[in-house]
Write a protein that holds these residues in place. Structure first.
Motif, PDB file in Angstrom:
ATOM      1  N   ASP A   1     -10.186  18.744 -49.249  1.00 51.09           N
ATOM      2  CA  ASP A   1     -10.600  20.151 -49.274  1.00 51.09           C
ATOM      3  C   ASP A   1     -12.122  20.317 -49.223  1.00 51.09           C
ATOM      4  O   ASP A   1     -12.631  21.272 -48.629  1.00 51.09           O
ATOM      5  N   GLN A   2     -12.862  19.382 -49.821  1.00 54.42           N
ATOM      6  CA  GLN A   2     -14.335  19.524 -49.816  1.00 54.42           C
ATOM      7  C   GLN A   2     -14.923  19.241 -48.431  1.00 54.42           C
ATOM      8  O   GLN A   2     -15.936  19.813 -48.050  1.00 54.42           O
TER       9      GLN A   2
ATOM     10  N   VAL B   1     -17.849  11.078 -52.074  1.00 54.13           N
ATOM     11  CA  VAL B   1     -18.531  10.206 -51.108  1.00 54.13           C
ATOM     12  C   VAL B   1     -18.177  10.652 -49.686  1.00 54.13           C
ATOM     13  O   VAL B   1     -19.038  10.911 -48.848  1.00 54.13           O
ATOM     14  N   GLY B   2     -16.862  10.753 -49.433  1.00 50.84           N
ATOM     15  CA  GLY B   2     -16.397  11.052 -48.074  1.00 50.84           C
ATOM     16  C   GLY B   2     -16.876  12.412 -47.600  1.00 50.84           C
ATOM     17  O   GLY B   2     -17.333  12.549 -46.453  1.00 50.84           O
TER      18      GLY B   2
ATOM     19  N   ILE C   1     -11.525   8.545 -61.356  1.00 46.55           N
ATOM     20  CA  ILE C   1     -11.564   8.904 -59.923  1.00 46.55           C
ATOM     21  C   ILE C   1     -10.166   8.900 -59.295  1.00 46.55           C
ATOM     22  O   ILE C   1      -9.773   9.874 -58.670  1.00 46.55           O
TER      23      ILE C   1
ATOM     24  N   ARG D   1      -5.273  12.068 -52.226  1.00 44.37           N
ATOM     25  CA  ARG D   1      -6.669  12.011 -51.758  1.00 44.37           C
ATOM     26  C   ARG D   1      -6.953  13.256 -50.927  1.00 44.37           C
ATOM     27  O   ARG D   1      -6.990  13.216 -49.702  1.00 44.37           O
TER      28      ARG D   1
ATOM     29  N   ASN E   1     -17.540   0.107 -46.897  1.00 47.19           N
ATOM     30  CA  ASN E   1     -17.532   1.567 -46.918  1.00 47.19           C
ATOM     31  C   ASN E   1     -18.725   2.180 -46.182  1.00 47.19           C
ATOM     32  O   ASN E   1     -18.689   3.354 -45.820  1.00 47.19           O
TER      33      ASN E   1
ATOM     34  N   LEU F   1      -3.586   4.998 -53.991  1.00 46.28           N
ATOM     35  CA  LEU F   1      -4.471   5.276 -55.138  1.00 46.28           C
ATOM     36  C   LEU F   1      -4.153   6.639 -55.744  1.00 46.28           C
ATOM     37  O   LEU F   1      -4.830   7.099 -56.652  1.00 46.28           O
TER      38      LEU F   1
ATOM     39  N   MET G   1     -16.979  18.958 -56.372  1.00 48.69           N
ATOM     40  CA  MET G   1     -16.991  17.689 -57.122  1.00 48.69           C
ATOM     41  C   MET G   1     -17.759  16.683 -56.282  1.00 48.69           C
ATOM     42  O   MET G   1     -17.956  16.886 -55.088  1.00 48.69           O
TER      43      MET G   1
ATOM     44  N   ARG H   1      -4.906   4.013 -59.961  1.00 47.35           N
ATOM     45  CA  ARG H   1      -5.674   2.770 -59.850  1.00 47.35           C
ATOM     46  C   ARG H   1      -5.249   1.707 -60.862  1.00 47.35           C
ATOM     47  O   ARG H   1      -5.744   0.575 -60.825  1.00 47.35           O
TER      48      ARG H   1
ATOM     49  N   TYR I   1     -13.768  10.464 -41.052  1.00 42.84           N
ATOM     50  CA  TYR I   1     -15.151  10.587 -40.555  1.00 42.84           C
ATOM     51  C   TYR I   1     -15.207  10.976 -39.079  1.00 42.84           C
ATOM     52  O   TYR I   1     -16.249  11.411 -38.582  1.00 42.84           O
TER      53      TYR I   1
HETATM   54  N1  EPU Z   1     -11.783  14.702 -53.909  1.00 47.28           N
HETATM   55  C1  EPU Z   1     -11.239  15.959 -53.827  1.00 47.28           C
HETATM   56  N2  EPU Z   1     -11.423  16.666 -52.667  1.00 47.28           N
HETATM   57  C2  EPU Z   1     -12.098  16.146 -51.607  1.00 47.28           C
HETATM   58  C3  EPU Z   1     -12.638  14.869 -51.692  1.00 47.28           C
HETATM   59  C4  EPU Z   1     -12.460  14.153 -52.871  1.00 47.28           C
HETATM   60  O1  EPU Z   1     -10.624  16.443 -54.768  1.00 47.28           O
HETATM   61  O2  EPU Z   1     -12.214  16.846 -50.587  1.00 47.28           O
HETATM   62  C5  EPU Z   1     -11.638  13.928 -55.170  1.00 47.28           C
HETATM   63  C6  EPU Z   1     -10.774  12.687 -54.982  1.00 47.28           C
HETATM   64  O3  EPU Z   1      -9.408  12.965 -55.148  1.00 47.28           O
HETATM   65  C7  EPU Z   1     -11.330  11.746 -56.042  1.00 47.28           C
HETATM   66  C8  EPU Z   1     -12.820  12.129 -56.125  1.00 47.28           C
HETATM   67  O4  EPU Z   1     -12.917  13.426 -55.546  1.00 47.28           O
HETATM   68  O5  EPU Z   1     -10.744  12.011 -57.277  1.00 47.28           O
HETATM   69  C9  EPU Z   1     -13.778  11.205 -55.396  1.00 47.28           C
HETATM   70  O6  EPU Z   1     -13.324  10.969 -54.078  1.00 47.28           O
HETATM   71  P1  EPU Z   1     -14.314  10.552 -52.884  1.00 47.28           P
HETATM   72  O7  EPU Z   1     -14.238  11.603 -51.855  1.00 47.28           O
HETATM   73  O8  EPU Z   1     -15.642  10.200 -53.459  1.00 47.28           O
HETATM   74  O9  EPU Z   1     -13.619   9.230 -52.333  1.00 47.28           O
HETATM   75  P2  EPU Z   1     -13.470   8.794 -50.819  1.00 47.28           P
HETATM   76  O10 EPU Z   1     -14.688   9.165 -50.069  1.00 47.28           O
HETATM   77  O11 EPU Z   1     -12.160   9.200 -50.262  1.00 47.28           O
HETATM   78  C10 EPU Z   1     -14.659   6.501 -51.109  1.00 47.28           C
HETATM   79  C11 EPU Z   1     -14.320   5.062 -50.860  1.00 47.28           C
HETATM   80  C12 EPU Z   1     -13.328   4.583 -51.908  1.00 47.28           C
HETATM   81  C13 EPU Z   1     -13.940   4.770 -53.287  1.00 47.28           C
HETATM   82  C14 EPU Z   1     -14.348   6.242 -53.487  1.00 47.28           C
HETATM   83  C15 EPU Z   1     -15.068   6.487 -54.803  1.00 47.28           C
HETATM   84  C16 EPU Z   1     -14.564   4.932 -48.467  1.00 47.28           C
HETATM   85  C17 EPU Z   1     -13.907   4.776 -47.153  1.00 47.28           C
HETATM   86  N3  EPU Z   1     -13.756   4.942 -49.519  1.00 47.28           N
HETATM   87  O12 EPU Z   1     -13.443   7.214 -50.983  1.00 47.28           O
HETATM   88  O13 EPU Z   1     -13.170   3.203 -51.669  1.00 47.28           O
HETATM   89  O14 EPU Z   1     -13.000   4.418 -54.279  1.00 47.28           O
HETATM   90  O15 EPU Z   1     -15.231   6.640 -52.416  1.00 47.28           O
HETATM   91  O16 EPU Z   1     -16.205   5.707 -54.899  1.00 47.28           O
HETATM   92  O17 EPU Z   1     -15.773   5.017 -48.567  1.00 47.28           O
HETATM   93  C18 EPU Z   1     -12.160   1.103 -51.795  1.00 47.28           C
HETATM   94  O18 EPU Z   1     -13.105   0.680 -51.124  1.00 47.28           O
HETATM   95  O19 EPU Z   1     -11.325   0.361 -52.375  1.00 47.28           O
HETATM   96  C19 EPU Z   1     -11.998   2.553 -51.928  1.00 47.28           C
HETATM   97  C20 EPU Z   1     -10.875   3.123 -52.289  1.00 47.28           C
END
Ligand code: EPU
Length: 422
Positions: free
Chosen positions: A125-126, A164-165, A328, A122, A23, A119, A161, A332, A97
């Motif tokens: 919006d943020q 990470v992304g 999250i 996803r 990641n 999962l 909220m 899952r 990204y």
């Molecule tokens: N969320 C929103 N709006 C947004 C962004 C996120 O509602 O604009 C919500 C998501 O629906 C979720 C929560 O916020 O409920 C957290 O999401 P996050 O944005 O943190 O997740 P992500 O960046 O899409 C990364 C990892 C995931 C890992 C999550 C949580 C990468 C490429 N992916 O996803 O990794 O589960 O953070 O730690 O970095 C994995 O490696 O198996 C994997 C799924």
């Protein structure tokens, strides 16, 4: 299509070396677009997500040189920001990204909207909220995200909220913006610190990564001509820690950062196994069936959702009843149906799953429903009596480097074979 055949009943023993974090790598690769120069990244995990991302960059005009299996030189001097291969980006989650990187570099980006996900929903919006706050216009239309800006100007952005992304994407978009950007309620995962360290090595001015307030002072350009090593993968390290617990094994997990796993270490100790950290190694061993435990997934430094399924295998064979709460990702718990095929007794109740610990698991044909589910089912196959056949390996290959070889070296009886097409 390949499948894994696992003959179970093995106690894992020995040493395993952890690769660079998936990641982090999938954020560092698009971050090279901000450099407009040459840089080298080492300790890159050799996984399919990395290979796809490199292909996308090549389509954009980057010159990618693999110096060896885990080291790549990126020359991003000639980039065409509008040439994003939409079909490739829409199949690949972390392609979001590219929006932050291309906006930062060219003030315009067009990326295929990542489709439905195994999962659950996803949303982004943020991410969009952040780009708009910096002055970009963002349109989501016909499966594409189109973002453009005359100028990107730093501002304060409060995340609704912890994401990470979105935290990383806003960092990418604001590194070359005018003025100062402040991200409040930022995510604190180790790979966020890694992206900030990488960009700072290349001349950015980012402070506070790893805390919930990140301050980015925009700079005019990044300089490149530097080498950066990807942080060790804390999820891969945690996967092997849990494999030691589940198989009553004895593993030394090398090249990791034990502090990134404090939360997991605390749970493993609570479950009655032993953990000792020394330098960049963690030793995990036990001879007993794990105790039950209750777990709730949370953003870092809480218990990671990406270790939930692997922990689920330990709870499935634990002494007593455990409750796992997933905060999250909605979907899952799909792996629990696969574990039940192997004799587990797990009931899903919305965001929670109840694990009635059983003494033994039995080999069965199962399917990797997502990346971490796949890793969990490998562990379950090693624990189980008899033979397990694991299919849908495409998920596992996205994120774990040489996984069956690593498990084989510590005693697992695991073979990859080509699946016959009927
Ligand atoms: N969320 C929103 N709006 C947004 C962004 C996120 O509602 O604009 C919500 C998501 O629906 C979720 C929560 O916020 O409920 C957290 O999401 P996050 O944005 O943190 O997740 P992500 O960046 O899409 C990364 C990892 C995931 C890992 C999550 C949580 C990468 C490429 N992916 O996803 O990794 O589960 O953070 O730690 O970095 C994995 O490696 O198996 C994997 C799924």
């Amino acid at each position: 299509m390949d499948k894994l055949i696992i003959k179970g009943g093995t106690r894992l023993k020995g040493e395993v070396t952890i690769s660079g974090a998936k990641n982090a790598a999938v954020a560092l690769i698009p971050a090279t677009l901000l450099i407009n120069g040459i840089c080298t990244i080492t300790n890159i995990p050799n996984i399919s997500d990395v290979k796809i991302f490199c292909k996308i960059l090549e389509e954009l005009g980057a010159i990618i040189t693999w110096n060896n299996e885990n080291e790549i030189t990126f020359d991003t001097r000639n980039i065409s920001c509008t040439n994003t291969p939409l079909d490739m980006t829409s199949k690949f989650r972390a392609s979001y990204y590219l929006i932050g990187s291309l906006l930062g570099r060219c003030k315009e980006a067009m990326v295929g909207l990542p489709g439905g996900c195994n999962l659950g929903p996803r949303p982004i919006d943020q991410h969009i909220k952040g780009f708009e706050a910096l002055g970009a216009k963002v349109e989501v239309t016909q499966g594409k995200i189109i973002a453009s800006a005359k100028n990107l100007v730093g501002t304060s952005i409060y995340m609704d909220m912890v994401s990470v992304g979105a935290t990383i994407n806003i960092m990418l978009a604001s590194v070359l913006a005018k003025g100062t950007t402040i991200i409040e309620n930022a995510a604190k995962e180790p790979h966020i610190v890694d992206v900030a360290n990488f960009l700072n090595t290349m001349g950015a001015d980012i402070r506070g990564a790893g805390t919930d307030v990140i301050k980015i002072n925009g700079v005019k350009k990044l300089h490149g001509n530097a080498t950066y090593s990807v942080v060790p993968d804390q999820i891969e390290a945690g996967t092997f820690m849990l494999a030691a617990v589940a198989t009553k094994g004895d593993l030394v997990i090398k090249s990791c950062i034990p502090e990134h796993l404090d939360c997991l270490t605390a749970k493993i100790l609570e479950m009655g196994a032993n953990v000792e950290a020394e330098g960049d190694s963690i030793h995990v061993w036990t001879t007993k069936r794990p105790n039950k435990a209750n777990i709730k997934t949370q953003p870092y430094p809480g218990f990671p959702t990406d270790l939930q399924p692997q922990m689920g295998v330990c709870l499935a064979i634990a002494n007593g009843t455990s409750i796992m709460k997933e905060e999250i990702w909605e979907s899952r718990f799909q792996y629990t149906a696969e574990l039940n095929k192997m004799g587990a007794n797990i009931t899903n109740q919305g965001k929670s799953a109840i694990f009635e610990g059983v003494k033994e698991l039995y080999g069965a044909p199962v399917e990797a429903t997502d990346l971490r589910a796949g890793a969990a089912l490998i562990i379950a196959g090693i624990v189980a009596k008899g033979e397990t056949t694991l299919t849908n390996l495409v998920h596992i290959d996205r994120g774990y480097e040489n996984i069956e070889e690593k498990f084989r070296k510590i005693g697992a009886n695991i073979q990859r074979v080509a699946e016959e097409i009927e």
